[in-house]
Design an enzyme around this catalytic site. Structure first.
Site, PDB file in Angstrom:
ATOM      1  N   GLU A   1       1.121  -1.263   0.126  1.00  0.00           N
ATOM      2  CA  GLU A   1      -0.011   0.100  -0.063  1.00  0.00           C
ATOM      3  C   GLU A   1       1.331   1.332   0.217  1.00  0.00           C
ATOM      4  OE1 GLU A   1      -2.194  -0.008   3.652  1.00  0.00           O
ATOM      5  OE2 GLU A   1      -3.803   1.251   3.129  1.00  0.00           O
TER       6      GLU A   1
ATOM      7  N   LYS B   1      -9.304   2.047  -1.730  1.00  0.00           N
ATOM      8  CA  LYS B   1      -9.603   1.595  -0.502  1.00  0.00           C
ATOM      9  C   LYS B   1     -10.877   2.443   0.345  1.00  0.00           C
ATOM     10  CE  LYS B   1      -6.935   0.928   3.472  1.00  0.00           C
ATOM     11  NZ  LYS B   1      -5.771   1.049   4.557  1.00  0.00           N
TER      12      LYS B   1
ATOM     13  N   CYS C   1      -4.779  -3.220   2.584  1.00  0.00           N
ATOM     14  CA  CYS C   1      -5.012  -3.115   3.926  1.00  0.00           C
ATOM     15  C   CYS C   1      -5.911  -3.575   4.862  1.00  0.00           C
ATOM     16  CB  CYS C   1      -4.092  -2.413   4.441  1.00  0.00           C
ATOM     17  SG  CYS C   1      -2.779  -2.217   6.034  1.00  0.00           S
TER      18      CYS C   1
HETATM   19  C1  ACM Z   1      -3.763   0.425   7.214  1.00  0.00           C
HETATM   20  O1  ACM Z   1      -4.984  -0.161   6.527  1.00  0.00           O
HETATM   21  N1  ACM Z   1      -3.227   0.503   6.211  1.00  0.00           N
HETATM   22  C2  ACM Z   1      -3.783  -0.243   8.228  1.00  0.00           C
END
Ligand code: ACM
Length: 265
Positions: free
Chosen positions: A41, A111, A144
């Site tokens: 990420e 995201k 993530c």
């Molecule tokens: C995250 O979602 N980078 C903890």
């Protein structure tokens, strides 16, 4: 099919160094005949921004930014790469995962579950996580913290994903174990590419991994070293959804009794 996760330590405010790190992983992936590669990420930018301005200075447009161009070029040799990018758009910044295959921009997933202070820098994505086809295999993408919502891996599996590609910057200690469970409960492979290092007091856990459809770790990296880990997989193992000879993972569900799952609160 050779699947790999690249683990690195992106540096805040050092885009050039981050690009060199990405190039070095791409080179290693080439040397190891990797077909499908996942990078962490926000691999272009680092994670712990101290202001929106700082986040903006590290962001790039997809697919024209320098990281995108590098990834796209790598993918030309019949490869798929998914990498986390701090994405600049007309509508603000997104914490995104870009996918390039065969020299083409295939998709960008933004995201949807923002973690902690990410809510200060990023807009939440508003589209379902994508499943992309590459060389006859279906790959789902999530980022993530999406891991803590089992609905994410589930929707990807229901959309046909055989393998879930998962760029990450993991902070909480449970994800690597939870991804084994995501594999088991969906009978899919997962590939989590995590970052390492400590940034402004926030420690990241490394331990990037690839799991098989029964939750076994096929490969794992150390907590604190950059590197590449790979596994040769047969994605069709994910097509077998029989849990016992009389239990099917998809057909035995009772969505008629799960109504609450689709309500907001
Ligand atoms: C995250 O979602 N980078 C903890």
């Amino acid at each position: 099919m050779r699947l790999a996760v690249g683990q690195m330590e992106p540096l805040i405010n050092d885009i050039q160094k981050n690009l060199l790190k990405v190039k070095s992983i791409l080179k290693r992936a080439d040397e190891n005949q990797v077909d499908v590669l996942v990078l962490p990420e926000l691999c272009n930018s680092g994670y712990v921004f101290d202001s929106l301005e700082e986040a903006k200075t590290t962001a790039e447009e997809i697919p024209t930014g320098s990281f995108s161009r590098e990834l796209r070029s790598w993918s030309k040799a019949n490869k798929l790469v998914v990498a986390g990018i701090c994405e600049q758009t007309r509508h603000g910044l997104f914490n995104s995962a870009v996918a390039f295959a065969n020299g083409n921009h295939i998709t960008t997933y933004r995201k949807i579950h923002l973690f902690l202070n990410e809510k200060d820098w990023f807009q939440p994505g508003n589209e379902e996580p994508p499943v992309v086809d590459f060389e006859g295999t279906r790959f789902g993408v999530m980022i993530c913290f999406d891991w803590i919502f089992p609905e994410m891996a589930r929707i990807l599996m229901l959309k046909g994903a055989q393998v879930i590609l998962h760029p990450a910057n993991l902070v909480l200690p449970y994800c690597q174990d939870a991804m084994r469970i995501r594999s088991i409960e969906n009978s899919v492979f997962t590939a989590t590419a995590n970052r390492i290092g400590t940034e402004r007091g926030v420690a990241f856990s490394g331990s990037s991994q690839i799991t098989n459809t029964t939750g076994k770790r096929l490969t794992t990296l150390p907590t604190n070293e950059e590197g590449l880990a790979l596994a040769d997989i047969d994605p069709h193992e994910a097509d077998d959804k029989m849990i016992t000879k009389r239990n099917h993972l998809v057909k035995d569900r009772r969505p008629d009794l799960y109504g609450l799952l689709t309500k907001s609160d």
